[in-house]
Write a protein that holds these residues in place. Sequence first.
Motif, short mmCIF file in Angstrom:
data_model
loop_
_atom_site.label_atom_id
_atom_site.label_comp_id
_atom_site.label_asym_id
_atom_site.label_seq_id
_atom_site.Cartn_x
_atom_site.Cartn_y
_atom_site.Cartn_z
N UNK A 36 -11.79 -9.75 15.76
CA UNK A 36 -10.80 -9.58 14.77
C UNK A 36 -11.32 -8.57 13.61
N UNK A 37 -10.47 -7.58 13.53
CA UNK A 37 -10.71 -6.41 12.79
C UNK A 37 -9.78 -6.48 11.49
N UNK A 38 -10.26 -7.02 10.37
CA UNK A 38 -9.28 -7.16 9.15
C UNK A 38 -9.47 -5.66 8.39
N UNK A 39 -8.37 -5.15 8.08
CA UNK A 39 -8.18 -3.97 7.19
C UNK A 39 -7.63 -4.13 5.90
N UNK A 40 -8.03 -3.74 4.95
CA UNK A 40 -7.59 -3.85 3.75
C UNK A 40 -7.52 -2.41 3.03
N UNK A 41 -6.18 -1.82 2.87
CA UNK A 41 -5.73 -0.55 2.56
C UNK A 41 -5.53 -0.71 1.02
N UNK A 42 -6.19 0.04 -0.03
CA UNK A 42 -6.17 0.22 -1.33
C UNK A 42 -5.07 1.50 -1.51
N UNK A 43 -3.77 1.25 -1.98
CA UNK A 43 -3.19 2.71 -1.92
C UNK A 43 -3.57 3.61 -3.12
N UNK A 44 -3.75 4.72 -2.84
CA UNK A 44 -4.22 5.75 -3.95
C UNK A 44 -3.46 5.92 -5.21
N UNK A 45 -4.18 5.72 -6.21
CA UNK A 45 -3.49 5.84 -7.54
C UNK A 45 -2.97 7.11 -7.72
#
Length: 109
Positions: free
Chosen positions: A5-14
Motif C-alpha cells: 500500500x503506497x500512500x501519497x500526500x501531495x501538498x499543493x505549492x503555495x
Amino acid sequence: FGAALLLVYVVPRTQAPPWLRENVAAYDRRRLARARRALARVRAEVPSDIRTAGHAVIGNPADEIAAVAAKDPPGLVVMGLRGGLRARHGSTTRHVLTHAVRPVMVLAR
C-alpha cells in the motif's frame, strides 16, 4: 495478494509574488512536515501484515500522483473525492480518472 500500500500526500505549492517567495518556501516546508506526520499516523493504523510506504511531496496533485504511478505502476489507484466531479471541473480526481492508465477507485467522503 502480496501488494504493498503506497500512500501519497501531495501538498499543493503555495502561489506568491516574487518578493514573498522566501517566506512561502518556509511555509511549504512546514506543510510538508505536517503531511509526513499525517502519513505516519495513517500508516500506524494499517494492519501490520500489510506492507506500506508513504510519499509526501509538494507540487501539483494530479501531476505528482501521475508521476508516482508511472514510477512504480500500482494495480489500483484509490483517491478521495472532495466537492464532486461536477462541482470542480478541473479537479485532481477528474484529471486522474481521465488520464490514468491503471484502474482508479474513487471514494466519496
